[in-house]
Design a protein around this motif. Structure first.
Motif, PDB file in Angstrom:
ATOM      1  N   ALA A  29      52.400  80.262  53.706  1.00  0.00           N
ATOM      2  CA  ALA A  29      51.940  81.339  52.811  1.00  0.00           C
ATOM      3  C   ALA A  29      53.000  82.433  52.695  1.00  0.00           C
ATOM      4  CB  ALA A  29      50.623  81.924  53.337  1.00  0.00           C
ATOM      5  N   ASN A  30      53.633  82.773  53.813  1.00  0.00           N
ATOM      6  CA  ASN A  30      54.684  83.787  53.791  1.00  0.00           C
ATOM      7  C   ASN A  30      55.858  83.327  52.938  1.00  0.00           C
ATOM      8  OD1 ASN A  30      57.480  84.547  55.288  1.00  0.00           O
ATOM      9  ND2 ASN A  30      56.118  86.318  55.218  1.00  0.00           N
ATOM     10  N   ALA A  31      56.235  82.045  53.084  1.00  0.00           N
ATOM     11  CA  ALA A  31      57.359  81.518  52.306  1.00  0.00           C
ATOM     12  C   ALA A  31      57.066  81.552  50.810  1.00  0.00           C
ATOM     13  CB  ALA A  31      57.675  80.090  52.754  1.00  0.00           C
ATOM     14  N   ALA A  32      55.810  81.311  50.437  1.00  0.00           N
ATOM     15  CA  ALA A  32      55.435  81.368  49.018  1.00  0.00           C
ATOM     16  C   ALA A  32      55.598  82.791  48.474  1.00  0.00           C
ATOM     17  CB  ALA A  32      53.999  80.880  48.838  1.00  0.00           C
ATOM     18  N   ALA A  33      55.264  83.771  49.297  1.00  0.00           N
ATOM     19  CA  ALA A  33      55.431  85.167  48.875  1.00  0.00           C
ATOM     20  C   ALA A  33      56.910  85.505  48.702  1.00  0.00           C
ATOM     21  CB  ALA A  33      54.778  86.094  49.907  1.00  0.00           C
ATOM     22  N   TRP A  34      57.745  84.979  49.592  1.00  0.00           N
ATOM     23  CA  TRP A  34      59.199  85.190  49.448  1.00  0.00           C
ATOM     24  C   TRP A  34      59.719  84.539  48.174  1.00  0.00           C
ATOM     25  CZ3 TRP A  34      62.532  88.361  51.689  1.00  0.00           C
ATOM     26  CH2 TRP A  34      62.184  88.934  52.925  1.00  0.00           C
ATOM     27  N   ARG A  35      59.257  83.293  47.913  1.00  0.00           N
ATOM     28  CA  ARG A  35      59.711  82.590  46.712  1.00  0.00           C
ATOM     29  C   ARG A  35      59.330  83.382  45.461  1.00  0.00           C
ATOM     30  NH1 ARG A  35      56.348  77.941  46.396  1.00  0.00           N
ATOM     31  NH2 ARG A  35      55.016  79.513  45.447  1.00  0.00           N
ATOM     32  N   ASP A  36      58.093  83.866  45.422  1.00  0.00           N
ATOM     33  CA  ASP A  36      57.645  84.649  44.259  1.00  0.00           C
ATOM     34  C   ASP A  36      58.494  85.905  44.099  1.00  0.00           C
ATOM     35  OD1 ASP A  36      55.741  82.740  43.901  1.00  0.00           O
ATOM     36  OD2 ASP A  36      54.060  83.962  44.622  1.00  0.00           O
ATOM     37  N   MET A  37      58.772  86.565  45.218  1.00  0.00           N
ATOM     38  CA  MET A  37      59.539  87.805  45.144  1.00  0.00           C
ATOM     39  C   MET A  37      60.979  87.528  44.711  1.00  0.00           C
ATOM     40  SD  MET A  37      61.615  90.068  46.890  1.00  0.00           S
ATOM     41  CE  MET A  37      61.566  89.505  48.607  1.00  0.00           C
ATOM     42  N   LEU A  38      61.561  86.436  45.233  1.00  0.00           N
ATOM     43  CA  LEU A  38      62.972  86.125  44.933  1.00  0.00           C
ATOM     44  C   LEU A  38      63.167  85.525  43.532  1.00  0.00           C
ATOM     45  CD1 LEU A  38      64.076  84.733  48.419  1.00  0.00           C
ATOM     46  CD2 LEU A  38      64.908  86.831  47.332  1.00  0.00           C
ATOM     47  N   THR A  39      62.068  85.157  42.880  1.00  0.00           N
ATOM     48  CA  THR A  39      62.168  84.681  41.494  1.00  0.00           C
ATOM     49  C   THR A  39      61.539  85.697  40.542  1.00  0.00           C
ATOM     50  OG1 THR A  39      60.120  83.419  41.788  1.00  0.00           O
ATOM     51  CG2 THR A  39      62.193  82.221  42.080  1.00  0.00           C
ATOM     52  N   GLY A  40      61.171  86.848  41.064  1.00  0.00           N
ATOM     53  CA  GLY A  40      60.500  87.879  40.265  1.00  0.00           C
ATOM     54  C   GLY A  40      61.480  88.884  39.687  1.00  0.00           C
ATOM     55  N   PRO A  41      60.921  89.947  39.112  1.00  0.00           N
ATOM     56  CA  PRO A  41      61.754  90.973  38.472  1.00  0.00           C
ATOM     57  C   PRO A  41      62.421  91.889  39.498  1.00  0.00           C
ATOM     58  CG  PRO A  41      59.446  91.619  38.402  1.00  0.00           C
ATOM     59  CD  PRO A  41      59.484  90.252  39.036  1.00  0.00           C
ATOM     60  N   GLY A  42      63.282  92.717  39.006  1.00  0.00           N
ATOM     61  CA  GLY A  42      63.941  93.677  39.891  1.00  0.00           C
ATOM     62  C   GLY A  42      65.342  93.222  40.262  1.00  0.00           C
ATOM     63  N   ASP A  43      66.137  94.151  40.729  1.00  0.00           N
ATOM     64  CA  ASP A  43      67.508  93.841  41.141  1.00  0.00           C
ATOM     65  C   ASP A  43      67.491  93.393  42.592  1.00  0.00           C
ATOM     66  OD1 ASP A  43      70.134  93.605  41.727  1.00  0.00           O
ATOM     67  OD2 ASP A  43      70.708  95.609  41.048  1.00  0.00           O
ATOM     68  N   LEU A  44      67.522  92.076  42.776  1.00  0.00           N
ATOM     69  CA  LEU A  44      67.347  91.502  44.112  1.00  0.00           C
ATOM     70  C   LEU A  44      68.585  91.677  44.985  1.00  0.00           C
ATOM     71  CD1 LEU A  44      65.590  88.309  42.793  1.00  0.00           C
ATOM     72  CD2 LEU A  44      64.476  90.185  44.009  1.00  0.00           C
ATOM     73  N   ARG A  45      69.690  92.083  44.370  1.00  0.00           N
ATOM     74  CA  ARG A  45      70.921  92.286  45.136  1.00  0.00           C
ATOM     75  C   ARG A  45      71.137  93.750  45.517  1.00  0.00           C
ATOM     76  NH1 ARG A  45      74.170  87.735  44.769  1.00  0.00           N
ATOM     77  NH2 ARG A  45      73.788  86.363  42.993  1.00  0.00           N
TER      78      ARG A  45
END
Ligand SMILES: [Zn+2]
Length: 176
Positions: free
Chosen positions: A39-55
């Motif tokens: 479940a935690n990994a799914a939240a990371w995947r969603d966040m890392l493919t979501g909006p915002g400047d991830l860098r």
């Protein structure tokens, strides 16, 4: 400014709730850990493919979302190796791991968020599967860290799951 090396001993999270992220490592049954990891990994995947400047680093001394994602992916990989050691040898000593040196050597800041978003759940699934295979008699097997901290499979599981949950909080600001 660079990242302050994290040399803090986090084993206190096994004794009391984390005041930062709010997670309590004693609030669940150990066999729930595999599904919590997934479940935690799914939240990371969603966040890392979501909006915002991830860098973008929120401040120069804090990791960006993609840097934290790389760290969590590597924690899952490393802890899977350590879990394999505990299950196959008697009271093994874990090889040391410098997470901050790894972040520099592996160029976390330059990694592609989409690639990390795919690799993190794969690493999570691997360790979740190994935890799911732990039998009733194996939860009290032991292993040791080079700093002297000693874990059972159970305390190792509780300690591990706090890390990706805490770092998700580091990135999102949402408490567990
Ligand atoms: Zn925490």
């Amino acid at each position: 400014m660079t990242i302050e090396p994290d040399t803090k001993d986090w084993t206190w999270v096994l004794r009391r709730p984390c005041p930062e992220c709010g997670f309590d490592t004693q609030s669940f049954a150990a066999p729930a850990v595999p599904e919590m990891i997934v479940a935690n990994a799914a939240a990371w995947r969603d966040m890392l493919t979501g909006p915002g400047d991830l860098r973008r680093r929120p401040t120069p001394d804090k990791w960006s979302a993609v840097e934290y994602g790389c760290h969590v992916r590597d924690v899952f990989r490393l802890y899977d190796q350590r879990l394999e050691l505990i299950l196959s040898r008697d009271d093994p000593l874990f090889p040391n791991w410098d997470q901050d040196a790894t972040a520099v050597a592996e160029r976390y800041a330059e990694q592609d968020p989409a690639v990390v978003a795919a690799a993190l759940p794969e690493a999570a699934q691997a360790i979740a599967s190994r935890f799911a295979g732990v039998t009733a008699g194996q939860w009290q097997r032991t292993g040791r860290r080079s700093d002297g901290a000693s874990f059972t499979v159970e305390t190792f599981a509780r300690y591990l799951i706090h890390d990706p949950i805490h770092h998700l909080y580091d990135v999102t600001g949402q408490r567990a």
